[in-house]
Scaffold this active site. Structure first.
Site, PDB file in Angstrom:
ATOM      1  N   ASN A 162       0.823  -1.222   0.000  1.00 18.60           N
ATOM      2  CA  ASN A 162       0.000   0.000   0.000  1.00 18.60           C
ATOM      3  C   ASN A 162       0.857   1.272   0.000  1.00 18.60           C
ATOM      4  OD1 ASN A 162       0.995   0.101   2.591  1.00 18.60           O
ATOM      5  ND2 ASN A 162      -0.991   0.126   3.625  1.00 18.60           N
TER       6      ASN A 162
ATOM      7  N   GLU B 117       1.629   4.463   7.523  1.00 19.81           N
ATOM      8  CA  GLU B 117       0.592   4.025   6.591  1.00 19.81           C
ATOM      9  C   GLU B 117       0.126   5.211   5.736  1.00 19.81           C
ATOM     10  OE1 GLU B 117       0.203   1.002   6.216  1.00 19.81           O
ATOM     11  OE2 GLU B 117      -0.396  -0.120   7.999  1.00 19.81           O
TER      12      GLU B 117
END
Ligand code: PGA
Length: 262
Positions: free
Chosen positions: A136, A143
């Site tokens: 991702n 993140e």
């Protein structure tokens, strides 16, 4: 940013180890940033081989790991501390007191994160930071959506990351929900970055990080801003890149002297 595309995983690992060994031979008290995950395993195996067969000396090296799961003790089989112990620390002549991994059991996490940053500064900053990349686009456990200036802190893991890492735990429910991670700002202060990626599963993330816009939604895209970032990827991970890249540092150096392996 210098992107080098190798044929396969073994070649990435050998090239990455060559770069680390080169830096270590020039600076025996290197401050080395380390990463966990499956990708750097080949690099670590190769460093172990160089230590055993060529006497590569880690006795003066200081290490700082990128991240650790919150709630796991250093001897928990899935902790990153344990991972480093098994795959690298116990196999080379690093001095245990010079190795640093965030403490997943820290009582005051905020205080611990500030201490970790202070330790990095105390050792003069990280010379070379090894990095993986998440499917991702995450960098360490930063993140998508992480502030590009962030410092060491707690992050909530995305469902995608927990699913990706479930293979180590059994089920996704066993994967911790939080981790302590160096921030993107922390990582960017390392003097050099070495990012390794392998496989088709990383192709979108590599294309976005190398050729996409710099965005918090692809934290690894920040490496475009680093003056000395080396990316070593295999053909599969490079399969969605559109630019032309070299297959060795030597070849790249012929056209881009400043980023070469001196
Ligand atoms: P991997 O993880 O090396 O296991 O693919 C990399 C990462 O998540 O940063």
């Amino acid at each position: 940013m210098l992107v080098v595309i190798k044929d396969d995983y073994a070649a990435i690992s050998a090239e990455a180890a060559r770069l680390v060994a080169n830096r270590l031979r020039k600076k025996p008290d290197l401050v080395l940033g380390l990463a966990t995950g499956s990708t750097p395993l080949g690099l670590y195996d190769e460093l172990v081989r160089l230590h055993r067969e060529e006497g590569l000396d880690f006795s003066k090296v200081t290490t700082f790991n990128l991240d650790e799961y919150v709630g796991l003790s250093p001897d928990h089989p899935q902790s990153y501390h344990h991972f480093m112990q098994v795959h690298l620390f116990s196999r080379i002549n690093l001095q245990p007191r010079f190795t640093h991994v965030p403490d997943g059991l820290a009582l005051d996490i905020e205080d611990h994160c500030a201490w970790y940053e202070a330790q990095i500064r105390r050792y003069g900053g990280i010379d070379l930071q090894v990095l993986g990349i998440g499917a991702n686009g995450h960098l360490a456990f930063n993140e998508p959506g992480s502030s590009l200036g962030s410092r060491t802190r707690v992050k909530t893991l995305t469902q995608k990351t927990r699913e990706d890492n479930a293979r180590f735990f059994g089920t996704v429910d066993d994967v911790p929900r939080y981790a302590i991670t160096m921030g993107i700002g922390t990582i960017m202060e390392a003097r050099e970055l070495l990012l390794v990626a392998t496989g088709e599963v990383k192709a979108d993330a590599i294309a976005a990080a190398v050729e996409g816009p710099i965005t918090a939604m692809v934290p690894a895209s920040i490496v475009q801003m680093h003056p000395r970032a080396f990316l070593i990827v295999d053909r599969a991970a490079a399969s969605r890149l559109r630019g032309e890249y070299s297959s060795s540092f030597e070849e790249a150096v012929m056209v881009r002297r400043p980023l070469g392996r001196e």
